[in-house]
Design an enzyme around this catalytic site. Structure first.
Site, PDB file in Angstrom:
ATOM      1  N   HIS A  46      46.936  33.900  42.044  1.00  0.00           N
ATOM      2  CA  HIS A  46      46.683  32.551  41.523  1.00  0.00           C
ATOM      3  C   HIS A  46      47.986  31.923  41.014  1.00  0.00           C
ATOM      4  CE1 HIS A  46      42.609  34.447  40.527  1.00  0.00           C
ATOM      5  NE2 HIS A  46      42.271  33.438  41.305  1.00  0.00           N
ATOM      6  N   GLU A 159      45.792  31.900  51.449  1.00  0.00           N
ATOM      7  CA  GLU A 159      45.338  32.423  52.748  1.00  0.00           C
ATOM      8  C   GLU A 159      44.473  33.659  52.569  1.00  0.00           C
ATOM      9  OE1 GLU A 159      48.755  32.925  55.288  1.00  0.00           O
ATOM     10  OE2 GLU A 159      48.765  30.781  55.791  1.00  0.00           O
TER      11      GLU A 159
HETATM   12  P1  AMP Z   1      39.436  32.252  43.212  1.00  0.00           P
HETATM   13  O1  AMP Z   1      39.705  32.223  41.745  1.00  0.00           O
HETATM   14  O2  AMP Z   1      39.130  33.612  43.743  1.00  0.00           O
HETATM   15  O3  AMP Z   1      38.448  31.206  43.638  1.00  0.00           O
HETATM   16  O4  AMP Z   1      40.804  31.857  43.914  1.00  0.00           O
HETATM   17  C1  AMP Z   1      41.437  30.640  43.634  1.00  0.00           C
HETATM   18  C2  AMP Z   1      42.522  30.408  44.651  1.00  0.00           C
HETATM   19  O5  AMP Z   1      43.473  31.465  44.576  1.00  0.00           O
HETATM   20  C3  AMP Z   1      41.988  30.391  46.102  1.00  0.00           C
HETATM   21  O6  AMP Z   1      42.657  29.377  46.826  1.00  0.00           O
HETATM   22  C4  AMP Z   1      42.367  31.760  46.597  1.00  0.00           C
HETATM   23  O7  AMP Z   1      42.529  31.838  47.992  1.00  0.00           O
HETATM   24  C5  AMP Z   1      43.674  31.989  45.870  1.00  0.00           C
HETATM   25  N1  AMP Z   1      43.983  33.413  45.803  1.00  0.00           N
HETATM   26  C6  AMP Z   1      43.188  34.396  45.336  1.00  0.00           C
HETATM   27  N2  AMP Z   1      43.778  35.588  45.488  1.00  0.00           N
HETATM   28  C7  AMP Z   1      44.982  35.355  46.085  1.00  0.00           C
HETATM   29  C8  AMP Z   1      46.050  36.196  46.525  1.00  0.00           C
HETATM   30  N3  AMP Z   1      46.010  37.517  46.386  1.00  0.00           N
HETATM   31  N4  AMP Z   1      47.120  35.603  47.081  1.00  0.00           N
HETATM   32  C9  AMP Z   1      47.177  34.255  47.239  1.00  0.00           C
HETATM   33  N5  AMP Z   1      46.197  33.411  46.849  1.00  0.00           N
HETATM   34  C10 AMP Z   1      45.113  33.957  46.281  1.00  0.00           C
END
Ligand code: AMP
Length: 291
Positions: A46, A159
């Site tokens: 994030h 991604e």
């Molecule tokens: P989430 O809190 O899981 O909804 O994720 C929020 C954003 O962070 C989304 O755009 C995810 O794709 C991104 N995200 C989550 N984990 C990763 C990661 N390991 N690397 C890059 N982006 C991430």
């Protein structure tokens, strides 16, 4: 209920009208707003998105909102970690200028917790869409609402959720929204496991060994040129049959744009491999580009 509080030195809003008013005073003329929607329990994945939003815009806004309409499994929703204080502390290490929006469910879903139904030209019927009913309608519903509130010029997505990234681009195109969607690289733990808020729920031995998922994808990539797609899929499936810590839910090789599974390679097309596995009740997803 507060409209805005200062946690540490950071501005944290939980009411949309207060946030909108604050942003409209702050953002004048050709200033850009970079937006990172999240569900909290922030990790370095994030934070990499937030760092980019900060570097590429005048103002950076991060939302922290566990969106009920994108969960098709109540246990997953209930167990989802909620750690607002430590999330704000992590954001502060990047910049005290980041604006945080952490609304209650009733602030976003004023007329009940329901999803709008969207047409994503079939992007939603593959992979995650097959296994998580209505998930992408829930994602798009909340994003449309958040985009209306924040009015970002740029929005950053990982991604890690590649199918979601493609669907958000489709949402923006179809709804003619004025926001540029930017995809960001996957951030991984030292063993290769893609960072995820759900990794916290893995037992320590499982977490250590979960690099196996990424390593299997990398081996598939190494063999992409010499194996057929069905040989590749069988090889991955067999590798998981031999590993009892992880249960394979699906593995697919798809066209990187349409997300349609492919059976035969065509020149000048880009392909990705996608995987979903369970470690006990924890569901993990990952994907990499193949060529
Ligand atoms: P989430 O809190 O899981 O909804 O994720 C929020 C954003 O962070 C989304 O755009 C995810 O794709 C991104 N995200 C989550 N984990 C990763 C990661 N390991 N690397 C890059 N982006 C991430």
């Amino acid at each position: 209920m507060f409209a805005m509080v200062k946690f540490f030195n950071m501005m944290v809003f939980n009411q949309k009208e207060a946030l909108k008013k604050y942003l409209s005073n702050l953002i004048k003329n050709d200033k850009t707003t970079g937006f990172v929607p999240t569900m909290g329990a922030l990790h370095n994945g994030h934070l990499s998105l937030v760092a980019r939003a900060l570097a590429e815009n005048n103002v950076a806004v991060v939302s922290i909102f566990v969106n009920p309409t994108q969960f098709n499994n109540t246990d997953d929703l209930v167990n989802y970690p909620k750690t607002l204080h430590s999330d704000v502390a992590k954001l502060q290490t990047l910049s005290e200028e980041i604006i945080v929006f952490a609304p209650a469910v009733t602030e976003i879903y004023v007329d009940g917790i329901t999803s709008e139904v969207f047409d994503f030209d079939g992007l939603d019927t593959e992979m995650e869409g097959k296994h998580r009913e209505n998930h992408f309608n829930g994602v798009a519903t909340v994003l449309k609402k958040l985009f209306e509130i924040v009015e970002p010029t740029h929005a950053y997505f990982g991604e890690k959720d590649y199918q979601q990234l493609q669907i958000v681009k489709k949402l923006v195109e179809k709804q003619q929204l004025l926001v540029k969607i930017i995809g960001c690289n996957i951030v991984r733990e030292a063993n290769g496991l893609a960072m995820s808020s759900r990794n916290e729920r893995l037992e320590s031995e499982t977490r250590q060994k979960a690099g196996f998922i990424y390593k299997t994808l990398v081996k598939a990539k190494e063999n992409f040129a010499t194996k057929t797609i069905s040989e590749l899929l069988k090889w991955v499936t067999d590798a998981f049959k031999k590993n009892h810590l992880f249960q394979l839910e699906y593995v697919e090789v798809t066209d990187a744009d349409s997300l349609k599974p492919i059976r035969k390679k065509i020149e000048n097309k880009t392909y990705r491999i996608f995987i979903a596995v369970y470690a006990k009740d924890v569901r993990l997803i990952d994907n990499i580009v193949l060529n």
